[in-house]
Motif scaffolding. Structure first.
Motif: not given
Length: 286
Positions: A65-75
């Protein structure tokens, strides 16, 4: 060494966190003779950086959903690149779900590492695994895959516990028998997904009964395990046992069940997961 075979889209976006700028590339790379759809996020203005390979859950996708993009952005906000892919039969994959086996998914992760090393300015490699993706990471470590640090979010680290998602041991055994007789069995998940589980999928699950213990015997790098006490899919006790086996740091992410805010409009738990992951990798890979 894998070559870049197709570039579907190149985007640039500004990450508000820390004012960082990142480049997002939607690509495909070769693995097992097929094209694997993936997304690469790299921090802008950095000559060399660590990369984190992100592994999604059973029947999920590289977006979750939007979860992995959020992790990638934080990285990326902390100067860490990432690559995330759709496993067979998931997301934009063109393969049948019958190809969704641990053997194939692990091969796709290794090919992603090869792609990153061949095409990006990689200094170190981290692995991030969510749910079944966590099991994939554990098995890769057990099989000798080098990683400089890992983060596991509610890892499916116990085969017996995993059977509960398929109706318990009796129902699981019945599905196994049907798959062995017919090549696959049709299964509807608790989330309403209809999947064709191959006999190879079942066989792979039997190869390593306790993947956390096997991983700990082969690898002793820095690890973080994130879980919530309200997780309805992966028992909190399993996450805790994985953390103990790996001598890992832990992070509480209670509040959104097994979804961890990835499928919620409320971003509180999602941000906890993303920020804890980014902080850990920045501290251990840079």
């Amino acid at each position: 060494m894998k070559k870049l075979l197709s570039l579907a889209l190149v985007l640039a976006l500004v990450l508000m966190a820390a004012g960082a700028v990142a480049e997002v590339q939607v690509i495909s790379y070769e693995s097992r003779g097929v094209q694997v759809p993936a997304t690469v996020v790299t921090p802008d203005g950095v000559e060399e950086y660590p990369v984190v390979v992100m592994c999604h859950g059973h029947g999920g996708s590289r977006e979750e959903n939007v979860g992995f993009a959020a992790v990638a952005d934080a990285l990326a906000a902390q100067g860490v690149a990432s690559i995330r892919m759709d496993f067979p039969g998931c997301g934009e994959s063109t393969e049948s779900f019958q190809m969704n086996t641990l053997t194939n998914m692990e091969a796709d992760v290794l090919a992603a590492i090869d792609y990153a090393k061949a095409n990006l300015s990689v200094s170190k490699v981290g692995l991030f695994g969510y749910s079944m993706g966590g099991r994939i990471v554990l098995e890769l470590l057990a099989n000798g895959t080098p990683a400089d640090a890992v983060v596991l979010l509610a890892p499916a680290g116990d085969t017996t516990n995993l059977k509960n998602l398929f109706g318990g041991e009796e129902a699981y055994d019945a599905m196994l028998a049907e798959a062995e007789a017919n090549g696959y069995v049709t299964f509807t998940t608790i989330y309403g997904q209809v999947q064709e589980l191959s006999k190879e999928w079942f066989a792979d699950l039997q190869k390593i009964e306790k993947p956390a213990e096997a991983a700990a015997a082969a690898w002793n790098g820095p690890a973080l395990v994130i879980w919530g006490s309200d997780d309805e899919a992966v028992s909190p006790s399993i996450s805790e046992s994985v953390a103990t086996a790996l001598n890992a740091q832990t992070q509480d992410a209670t509040g959104e069940g097994h979804g961890y805010g990835f499928y919620s409009e409320d971003d509180t738990v999602r941000n906890t997961v993303a920020n804890a992951t980014a902080d850990f990798f920045a501290a251990n890979l840079k």
